[in-house]
Structures are given as C-alpha cells and as structure tokens.
Design an enzyme around this catalytic site. Structure first.
Site, PDB file in Angstrom:
ATOM      1  N   ALA A  11      -9.291   1.321   5.657  1.00  0.00           N
ATOM      2  CA  ALA A  11      -9.539  -0.266   7.124  1.00  0.00           C
ATOM      3  C   ALA A  11     -11.275   0.194   7.853  1.00  0.00           C
ATOM      4  O   ALA A  11     -11.376  -0.912   7.363  1.00  0.00           O
ATOM      5  CB  ALA A  11      -8.941   0.109   8.027  1.00  0.00           C
ATOM      6  N   ARG A  21     -22.175  -6.864   4.445  1.00  0.00           N
ATOM      7  CA  ARG A  21     -22.636  -8.186   3.520  1.00  0.00           C
ATOM      8  C   ARG A  21     -22.266  -9.453   4.820  1.00  0.00           C
ATOM      9  O   ARG A  21     -23.055 -10.307   3.767  1.00  0.00           O
ATOM     10  CB  ARG A  21     -21.207  -9.042   2.957  1.00  0.00           C
ATOM     11  CG  ARG A  21     -20.544  -7.500   1.601  1.00  0.00           C
ATOM     12  CD  ARG A  21     -18.808  -7.493   1.012  1.00  0.00           C
ATOM     13  NE  ARG A  21     -19.217  -7.189   0.109  1.00  0.00           N
ATOM     14  CZ  ARG A  21     -18.261  -6.369  -0.742  1.00  0.00           C
ATOM     15  NH1 ARG A  21     -16.718  -6.664  -0.284  1.00  0.00           N
ATOM     16  NH2 ARG A  21     -17.963  -5.789  -1.744  1.00  0.00           N
ATOM     17  N   GLU A  32     -16.343  10.899   9.985  1.00  0.00           N
ATOM     18  CA  GLU A  32     -14.789  10.466   9.202  1.00  0.00           C
ATOM     19  C   GLU A  32     -14.773  12.452   9.256  1.00  0.00           C
ATOM     20  O   GLU A  32     -15.538  13.301   9.011  1.00  0.00           O
ATOM     21  CB  GLU A  32     -15.902  10.719   7.534  1.00  0.00           C
ATOM     22  CG  GLU A  32     -14.094  11.699   6.325  1.00  0.00           C
ATOM     23  CD  GLU A  32     -12.999  10.597   6.819  1.00  0.00           C
ATOM     24  OE1 GLU A  32     -11.709  11.451   6.864  1.00  0.00           O
ATOM     25  OE2 GLU A  32     -12.889   9.792   7.428  1.00  0.00           O
ATOM     26  N   ALA A  40      -7.854   6.641  -2.509  1.00  0.00           N
ATOM     27  CA  ALA A  40      -6.558   5.750  -2.040  1.00  0.00           C
ATOM     28  C   ALA A  40      -5.214   6.721  -2.036  1.00  0.00           C
ATOM     29  O   ALA A  40      -4.747   7.396  -2.856  1.00  0.00           O
ATOM     30  CB  ALA A  40      -6.376   4.991  -4.024  1.00  0.00           C
ATOM     31  N   CYS A  42      -2.031   6.538  -1.119  1.00  0.00           N
ATOM     32  CA  CYS A  42      -1.125   6.039  -2.014  1.00  0.00           C
ATOM     33  C   CYS A  42      -0.505   6.738  -3.920  1.00  0.00           C
ATOM     34  O   CYS A  42       0.091   6.804  -3.627  1.00  0.00           O
ATOM     35  CB  CYS A  42      -0.789   4.873  -2.150  1.00  0.00           C
ATOM     36  SG  CYS A  42      -0.580   3.532  -0.529  1.00  0.00           S
ATOM     37  N   VAL A  80     -14.204  13.577  16.501  1.00  0.00           N
ATOM     38  CA  VAL A  80     -14.263  12.567  17.266  1.00  0.00           C
ATOM     39  C   VAL A  80     -13.307  12.856  18.940  1.00  0.00           C
ATOM     40  O   VAL A  80     -12.519  13.334  18.354  1.00  0.00           O
ATOM     41  CB  VAL A  80     -14.641  10.618  17.071  1.00  0.00           C
ATOM     42  CG1 VAL A  80     -14.279  10.253  18.647  1.00  0.00           C
ATOM     43  CG2 VAL A  80     -15.491  11.183  16.411  1.00  0.00           C
ATOM     44  N   TYR A 423      10.166 -19.686 -16.452  1.00  0.00           N
ATOM     45  CA  TYR A 423      11.311 -19.533 -17.014  1.00  0.00           C
ATOM     46  C   TYR A 423      10.763 -19.680 -18.903  1.00  0.00           C
ATOM     47  O   TYR A 423      10.594 -21.190 -19.210  1.00  0.00           O
ATOM     48  CB  TYR A 423      12.089 -20.778 -17.070  1.00  0.00           C
ATOM     49  CG  TYR A 423      13.299 -20.847 -18.016  1.00  0.00           C
ATOM     50  CD1 TYR A 423      14.727 -19.795 -17.997  1.00  0.00           C
ATOM     51  CD2 TYR A 423      13.242 -21.812 -18.974  1.00  0.00           C
ATOM     52  CE1 TYR A 423      15.217 -19.914 -19.058  1.00  0.00           C
ATOM     53  CE2 TYR A 423      14.505 -22.356 -19.904  1.00  0.00           C
ATOM     54  CZ  TYR A 423      15.334 -20.368 -20.178  1.00  0.00           C
ATOM     55  OH  TYR A 423      15.470 -20.765 -20.892  1.00  0.00           O
TER      56      TYR A 423
END
Length: 442
Positions: A11, A21, A32, A40, A42, A80, A423
């Site tokens: 996020a 941008r 961080e 990633a 996951c 933090v 199909y």
C-alpha cells in the site's frame, strides 16, 4: 507539500508512486521498519517449495530505484512510535543509528500492514517456533529447516494450507493443528470433504478440534502439546492470523475496529485531518455486507494504496470496495471463493438459498475432463447472487473471476443465466458450470 508514508511495501509504495506521477516536485519520505521495500509477500511460501528461486525475485523495486529514479526519501529501519496529530509530527527511532527522529508532515499515510499473531503459548520463545509474513521471517525459517523432518503448523487457513503444500513438496512430514472441526473454514461445510481428502491424499496429518496449550523442548522445540494430545515435532509454525500494526495510534483518538484496523472512508481518509490509511492496517468497505470489514489481502492493499496516493496528490478517487474474493492452490486442487459463505450470510440475517452443482471444467465428452464443484448463494428476496465457491483441479480460477464480477455488479440469477460466456469444447461445455448451477435456482 510534505508527504510522509509509514510503511514501504504494497500500500505504501503504491501510494508513493501515484504521488510521484501526479504531483510535480513532491517531497515524499517513506519510513520502513525493515530494510526491504516493495515485495510480494504472497509469494513467500513458494520460495520454500522451490517454485520461486530466491527471495529477491519477489522484490518489485529496490530501495535505490525509489531513491535515485523517483526521488523518494526512502528510509530503512525506521520504527515509528508516535504521531503527534496536533503538531503534525511523526516520531520514532532509527534502529540503525539508535537515535530518535521527528519528521513534520502536511499529509500522512499509514500503511504499516499487519503482523502475524503468535499466541501466548508456554514455550513460544524456543528455537524452532516461527511465523511467516516478511522476507526476514522466511529467511529465518529456511535457515532453520536443516535437519528438520517433522513440522507442525498451527492454523488451517490460507497461509497454513499454502505452507503445508510447500513443506510436503520438500519431503517433510507435516501436520496441521486446527481448533475448529475442519480446515479452510472460509469454505462451507459441504465443500470440506474435498479439501480434507486432498490433505489425506498428500500425507498431511489433520489434528482437528484441538487447541495448542504449550510448546516443550530444551532450547529448541521437541514437542507441541494440545488440550488432547502431545506431538513430537522439530518445528512449529503459527498460522493463526494477523493483527494490524496500529498500536502507535491508539492514543490519538483515531477510529479503529476492535482488532485495531483503522477505519477509513472511500477516499482512504481517517477521522483525523490530513491522515490517510491503506492496506492491511485499514478497513475495506464490503460491497455485499455494506459495512467496513477487515479482509487483509495483497490485492486490496495495492488498490487502496493507489487510491490513497491519488487522493494525497489532490485527485479525488473513491475506493469501490471489495466482494471478498480469494483463491489458493492446495496440492492438485484450486480452492476459490467470492462473496459470502453460508455462515456469513446467516450472520448478516439475509434471506438466502443455495445451489450446488458438480460439472466439469471442459466439455463432458472429453476423456481428460476434470470435476468442478460449484456452490452459489443468492438472496431469496432480491434474487441477487451474493456468494460462490468453486473447487477443482482445473477451471476454478476462471469461474471465480466471473462470479466476482457478477457480485461486484449485483447481478441477479436471471442476469447471470444470460451472460455470454466463452464456449469451445476444449475450454467449456455449451453451458458453463456456473450457469448450469444458476439454472437450478430459477
């Protein structure tokens, strides 16, 4: 405009890139707690199983790219501890330099994610007890796997099942201890036999309706004790869910759910001026329940981060919500779900009915067809489809995405029957299994 983002993964960095941008000369600082950005999570279980060669393959952009190419002040090892919402200051500790910091902000995004829950078991501090959420977690676990033959996973949800599959692939013995009477409880009870049979087929020991009370060993794990049995084991992995990382905001008056997830509106704004939140530390609006829910998934984190970044940059963009879609591979089966289960539907007091259908992934006259188990839930007062589950060796991914699209647009069973789906015999029957199921409800 001074932007501060707490959190450098899905996020947080999705938001940062949107600011870059859409806002010229934006002053962006990202904080961080670890030292790895934008990866990633996951994909972590598949490094264990060998399908992903190494952890750096999971990193989308490294820190230097954010710093040198995009001009972001991307900092690492930043813990933090507090946000002064009146003075608009972020306060914490630089863990490398071992010194405190204060950073002013005009606009702040909290994207701190969640941390795995390790219950307060006696012996949880022993070597060989792990949880999986970050690359360092994975590296610690894989470093510890040498000489490990028997592994106990506590929790039979998404992470527990993915870990079981990948650890079995490495040739180890795996058991899952689950306090409920079935694993994969996000699926309905009538779908459970398919999942249990797959676990048994691949040698996963299921210990159901048991709760871990303690872990025993001298320095290292030797056994795990439940309220019913004791199991000798070389490693214990807690896969019992995650908790939002929001404790540092608890004295600010920020609105949160009971589990700590920060309540946000459609624009990712919190109740405190100039503070936004997104991802696993925040809520997601559920389009079917029509409530703020907590469903921490990578897809939601990336979308919410993107929306938050656009709003931070001054471009009004609303998050359109979720319908609760998820999918996982469990050995030879794909387990897919969208919308509400029967238990969730009953909890919402919606009048409903279900239809269950067993078809095949392709035309039924093909010798290589695979069974496909479909369940659809719909409201009896409006005929709107509100949930679906699909399990099979092939074709479940395609069908769940069709169902998710139907749920997002609040389609009725009549609307669904009229869909013009693709199909050709090698891909489908003349009536898709989803429509075959729906026809039984009309």
């Amino acid at each position: 405009m001074k932007y501060v983002i707490i959190g450098g993964v899905a996020a947080g960095m999705s938001a940062a890139m949107q600011i870059v941008r859409n806002k010229e000369d934006a002053d962006i600082t990202t904080l961080e707690m670890g030292d790895i950005y934008s990866y990633a999570q996951c994909g972590l279980p598949y490094v264990i199983g060998g399908e992903v060669e190494r952890t750096d393959k999971l990193i989308a952009r490294d820190i230097q790219t954010f710093r040198e190419k995009y001009g972001i002040d991307a900092r690492v090892f930043q813990h933090v501890k507090e946000v002064d919402t009146k003075q608009q200051l972020v306060k914490g500790e630089d863990l490398e330099q071992q010194q405190s910091f204060e950073i002013p902000y005009d606009k702040l995004l909290i994207a701190t994610g969640g941390s795995p829950i390790i219950p307060n078991w006696l012996g949880r501090e022993l070597k060989g007890v792990h949880a999986l959420k970050t690359i360092p977690d994975l590296e610690s676990m894989t470093d510890d796997l040498e000489g490990v033959n028997d592994i106990t996973i506590v929790g039979g949800g998404y992470i527990g099942l993915e870990l079981a599959e990948n650890l079995i692939i490495t040739g180890r013995r795996v058991r899952i201890i689950e306090r409920n009477d079935r694993i994969a409880k996000m699926f309905d009870e009538d779908m459970t036999p398919l999942i249990h049979e797959e676990a048994d087929k691949h040698g996963v020991e299921l210990c159901l309706e048991e709760s871990v009370t303690a872990i025993e060993g001298e320095k290292r794990v030797q056994s795990v004790i439940t309220d019913k049995h004791q199991y000798n084991t070389d490693m214990v992995i807690a896969a019992t869910g995650i908790k939002p990382n929001t404790d540092f905001m608890q004295h600010t008056g920020m609105h949160r759910l009971d589990n700590g997830a920060i309540l946000v509106n459609r624009y990712m704004e919190t109740n405190i001026k100039n503070i936004y939140a997104a991802g696993d530390c925040a809520t997601q609006f559920h389009r079917i329940k029509e409530i703020d829910d907590y469903v921490p998934l990578g897809t939601h984190a990336n979308k919410q981060g993107r929306v938050a970044g656009q709003n931070l940059a001054g471009q009004a963009k609303a998050f359109q919500g979720i319908v609760g879609t998820s999918i996982l591979r469990f050995f030879d089966l794909t387990l897919a779900k969208t919308g509400l289960s029967e238990n969730e539907t009953a909890a919402m007091n919606f009048p409903y009915d279900t239809v269950v259908y067993k078809g095949s992934d392709i035309a039924g006259y093909f010798e290589n067809k695979k069974p496909l188990h479909v369940k659809i839930i719909y409201r009896t007062d409006t005929d709107v489809v509100i949930g679906g589950q699909v399990i099979g060796e092939s074709g479940a991914d395609k069908r769940i995405d069709v169902l998710a699209t139907a749920l997002f647009h609040r389609m009725t069973i009549s609307d669904f029957e009229d869909l013009d789906l693709s199909y050709a015999p090698p891909y489908n029957g003349v009536w898709d299994p989803l429509q075959q199921a729906i026809r039984r409800a009309t």
